[in-house]
Scaffold this motif. Structure first.
Motif, short mmCIF file in Angstrom:
data_model
loop_
_atom_site.label_atom_id
_atom_site.label_comp_id
_atom_site.label_asym_id
_atom_site.label_seq_id
_atom_site.Cartn_x
_atom_site.Cartn_y
_atom_site.Cartn_z
N SER A 122 0.83 -1.21 0.00
CA SER A 122 0.00 0.00 0.00
C SER A 122 0.86 1.25 0.00
O SER A 122 0.58 2.21 -0.72
N CYS A 123 1.89 1.24 0.79
CA CYS A 123 2.78 2.40 0.88
C CYS A 123 3.51 2.64 -0.45
O CYS A 123 3.83 3.78 -0.78
N SER A 124 3.72 1.60 -1.22
CA SER A 124 4.39 1.78 -2.51
C SER A 124 3.53 2.60 -3.48
O SER A 124 4.04 3.15 -4.46
N GLY A 125 2.25 2.72 -3.18
CA GLY A 125 1.39 3.56 -3.98
C GLY A 125 1.81 5.02 -3.95
O GLY A 125 1.53 5.78 -4.88
N ILE A 126 2.50 5.43 -2.89
CA ILE A 126 2.99 6.81 -2.80
C ILE A 126 4.00 7.07 -3.92
O ILE A 126 4.01 8.14 -4.52
N VAL A 127 4.83 6.08 -4.21
CA VAL A 127 5.79 6.21 -5.30
C VAL A 127 5.05 6.39 -6.62
O VAL A 127 5.41 7.25 -7.44
N LEU A 128 4.00 5.61 -6.82
CA LEU A 128 3.22 5.70 -8.05
C LEU A 128 2.53 7.05 -8.18
O LEU A 128 2.46 7.62 -9.27
N ILE A 129 2.03 7.58 -7.06
CA ILE A 129 1.41 8.91 -7.10
C ILE A 129 2.46 9.96 -7.44
O ILE A 129 2.21 10.86 -8.25
N TYR A 130 3.62 9.87 -6.85
CA TYR A 130 4.68 10.83 -7.12
C TYR A 130 5.05 10.84 -8.61
O TYR A 130 5.13 11.90 -9.24
N LEU A 131 5.25 9.67 -9.17
CA LEU A 131 5.58 9.57 -10.60
C LEU A 131 4.43 10.08 -11.47
O LEU A 131 4.65 10.73 -12.49
N SER A 132 3.20 9.82 -11.04
CA SER A 132 2.04 10.29 -11.80
C SER A 132 1.92 11.80 -11.75
O SER A 132 1.56 12.43 -12.76
N ILE A 133 2.19 12.40 -10.61
CA ILE A 133 2.15 13.87 -10.50
C ILE A 133 3.19 14.48 -11.43
O ILE A 133 2.90 15.44 -12.16
N GLN A 134 4.38 13.92 -11.43
CA GLN A 134 5.42 14.42 -12.32
C GLN A 134 4.99 14.30 -13.78
O GLN A 134 5.21 15.21 -14.58
N ALA A 135 4.35 13.19 -14.13
CA ALA A 135 3.89 12.98 -15.50
C ALA A 135 2.76 13.95 -15.85
O ALA A 135 2.73 14.51 -16.95
N LEU A 136 1.84 14.17 -14.92
CA LEU A 136 0.73 15.09 -15.19
C LEU A 136 1.24 16.52 -15.38
O LEU A 136 0.71 17.25 -16.23
N LEU A 137 2.23 16.91 -14.61
CA LEU A 137 2.82 18.24 -14.81
C LEU A 137 3.42 18.36 -16.20
O LEU A 137 3.32 19.40 -16.86
N LYS A 138 4.02 17.28 -16.67
CA LYS A 138 4.60 17.28 -18.02
C LYS A 138 3.50 17.28 -19.08
O LYS A 138 3.58 18.01 -20.07
N ILE A 139 2.46 16.49 -18.87
CA ILE A 139 1.35 16.40 -19.83
C ILE A 139 0.69 17.77 -20.01
O ILE A 139 0.36 18.17 -21.12
N PHE A 140 0.50 18.49 -18.91
CA PHE A 140 -0.17 19.79 -18.96
C PHE A 140 0.81 20.95 -19.14
O PHE A 140 0.47 22.10 -18.89
N ASN A 141 2.02 20.63 -19.55
CA ASN A 141 3.06 21.64 -19.80
C ASN A 141 3.30 22.57 -18.61
O ASN A 141 3.43 23.78 -18.76
N LEU A 142 3.32 22.00 -17.44
CA LEU A 142 3.61 22.75 -16.22
C LEU A 142 4.97 22.37 -15.65
O LEU A 142 5.18 22.42 -14.45
N GLU A 143 5.88 21.97 -16.53
CA GLU A 143 7.19 21.52 -16.09
C GLU A 143 7.97 22.62 -15.37
O GLU A 143 8.83 22.35 -14.56
N ASN A 144 7.67 23.87 -15.70
CA ASN A 144 8.39 24.98 -15.08
C ASN A 144 7.70 25.50 -13.83
O ASN A 144 8.05 26.54 -13.30
N PHE A 145 6.69 24.77 -13.37
CA PHE A 145 5.99 25.12 -12.13
C PHE A 145 7.01 25.10 -11.00
O PHE A 145 7.62 24.06 -10.72
N LYS A 146 7.23 26.22 -10.36
CA LYS A 146 8.34 26.35 -9.40
C LYS A 146 8.04 25.73 -8.04
O LYS A 146 8.96 25.43 -7.29
N GLU A 147 6.79 25.58 -7.70
CA GLU A 147 6.44 25.09 -6.36
C GLU A 147 5.96 23.64 -6.39
O GLU A 147 4.99 23.29 -5.73
N LYS A 148 6.65 22.79 -7.13
CA LYS A 148 6.26 21.38 -7.22
C LYS A 148 6.28 20.70 -5.86
O LYS A 148 5.43 19.86 -5.57
N HIS A 149 7.23 21.07 -5.03
CA HIS A 149 7.33 20.43 -3.72
C HIS A 149 6.10 20.74 -2.87
O HIS A 149 5.65 19.90 -2.10
N ILE A 150 5.52 21.93 -3.00
CA ILE A 150 4.30 22.27 -2.27
C ILE A 150 3.15 21.41 -2.78
O ILE A 150 2.34 20.90 -1.99
#
Length: 159
Positions: free
Chosen positions: A91-119
């Motif tokens: 179950s905890c490994s799902g956090i890794v999958l969410i993290y990778l998915s967030i990174q992918a969604l930012l790329k899909i929506f062209n938000l790669e330069n979003f400065k506050e990704k950590h927030i």
């Protein structure tokens, strides 16, 4: 393009936020089970015994499939941990999958330069529902994050 390659040197803060949340979640691995959380490790024990009558009894009293329990059983052959701990780690490994998915969604929506990704990572992974489900030995969180990861992977690779 591989989903892992999305992570580059600019992702330092978001990766550190992710790692801290992941370690924080692992600290809750020994919490007492809630509701039917204990059912899936029991399902793995029944698979290990391979007694058809007991497996039928499992289905008579439980509407869950043995998919997650089978995964727990398979990992129990690879890791020297008890079934319950393996279920929580899955179950905890799902956090890794969410993290990778967030990174992918930012790329899909062209938000790669979003400065506050950590927030954004902190807001999503510290959401009470995600936080609670990610350290419980149930298939709900794992299967939903696996689906999210698969969807973002297919969009990124254009398959």
């Amino acid at each position: 393009m591989s989903l892992i390659k999305i992570l580059n040197h600019k992702e330092g803060k978001s990766f550190i936020a992710f790692i801290l949340i992941f370690i924080f979640h692992l600290s809750f691995i020994d919490l007492y089970p809630i509701n039917d959380e204990f059912v899936f490790p029991i399902g793995a024990k029944l698979i290990e015994r391979f007694n058809i009558q007991e497996i039928n009894l499992f289905f008579n009293y439980n509407a869950n499939t043995l998919g997650f329990s089978s995964l727990i059983f398979i990992f129990s052959k690879l890791l020297p941990l008890d079934f319950y701990t393996i279920g929580k780690l899955l179950s905890c490994s799902g956090i890794v999958l969410i993290y990778l998915s967030i990174q992918a969604l930012l790329k899909i929506f062209n938000l790669e330069n979003f400065k506050e990704k950590h927030i954004l990572i902190l807001l999503i992974l510290l959401n009470p529902l995600i936080f609670t489900f990610s350290f419980r030995a149930t298939p709900d969180f794992f299967s939903s994050t696996l689906s999210l990861f698969a969807i973002t992977y297919f969009i990124i690779t254009k398959n």
